[in-house]
Design a protein around this motif. Structure first.
Motif, short mmCIF file in Angstrom:
data_model
loop_
_atom_site.label_atom_id
_atom_site.label_comp_id
_atom_site.label_asym_id
_atom_site.label_seq_id
_atom_site.Cartn_x
_atom_site.Cartn_y
_atom_site.Cartn_z
N CYS A 67 65.45 33.94 -21.01
CA CYS A 67 66.02 32.78 -20.33
C CYS A 67 65.13 32.35 -19.16
N THR A 68 65.59 31.34 -18.46
CA THR A 68 64.81 30.80 -17.35
C THR A 68 64.58 31.84 -16.26
N GLY A 104 60.94 32.50 -15.99
CA GLY A 104 60.51 31.72 -14.84
C GLY A 104 60.34 32.51 -13.56
N THR A 158 58.10 28.87 -19.67
CA THR A 158 58.51 28.12 -18.48
C THR A 158 57.99 26.70 -18.52
N THR A 160 63.21 19.79 -19.60
CA THR A 160 64.13 19.42 -18.51
C THR A 160 63.79 18.03 -17.99
#
Length: 144
Positions: A104-105, A109, A124, A131
């Protein structure tokens, strides 16, 4: 039109706390703090200590608003300007993305990029690009 409230100091404080928590988890447990991996591992822990740190991390995440309330006297305001169906569809899309992206982010990230992982950097960049495209479409094409 959806109005976004820009809160720089709150955002910086939140980012610092996430960075500190992920650093401490890596330092003391040797684990990456990816939210979906932590949650998935809670339901299939490899050992009792594995379950314990995952449960503690998730408990802290869930009780965070109560801490804000205790310190400030106000609950954090949460406004969700979409229907329950839209939230469910969004959750499904995120779940598919997390599965195909192998994380996940927060995992890619925050933790993966800090470790200079090429896979995390690519992931990312991909979710950030999507996004930007999504926000552009919602705000300027659909007019939300």
């Amino acid at each position: 039109m959806i109005e976004t409230a820009f809160t720089p100091w709150t955002s910086v404080a939140g980012g610092v706390l996430i960075g500190l928590a992920s650093t401490l988890l890596m330092l003391f447990a040797g684990r990456v703090m990816g939210a979906t991996g932590v949650l998935a591992g809670l339901f299939q822990p490899s050992s009792t200590p594995d379950f314990a740190w995952r449960a503690a991390l998730l408990a802290g995440t869930v009780t965070g608003p109560a801490v804000v309330w205790a310190v400030s006297g106000d609950m954090p305001a949460v406004q969700v300007p979409v229907s329950t169906l839209a939230l469910m569809i969004g959750g499904l899309i995120v779940g598919v993305g997390v599965t195909f992206g192998s994380g996940c982010t927060s995992g890619h990230g925050v933790c993966g990029m800090a470790r200079l992982s090429p896979r995390s950097i690519a992931a990312t960049l991909t979710f950030m690009a999507f996004t930007f495209v999504t926000v552009f479409i919602i705000r300027h094409v659909i007019g939300g």
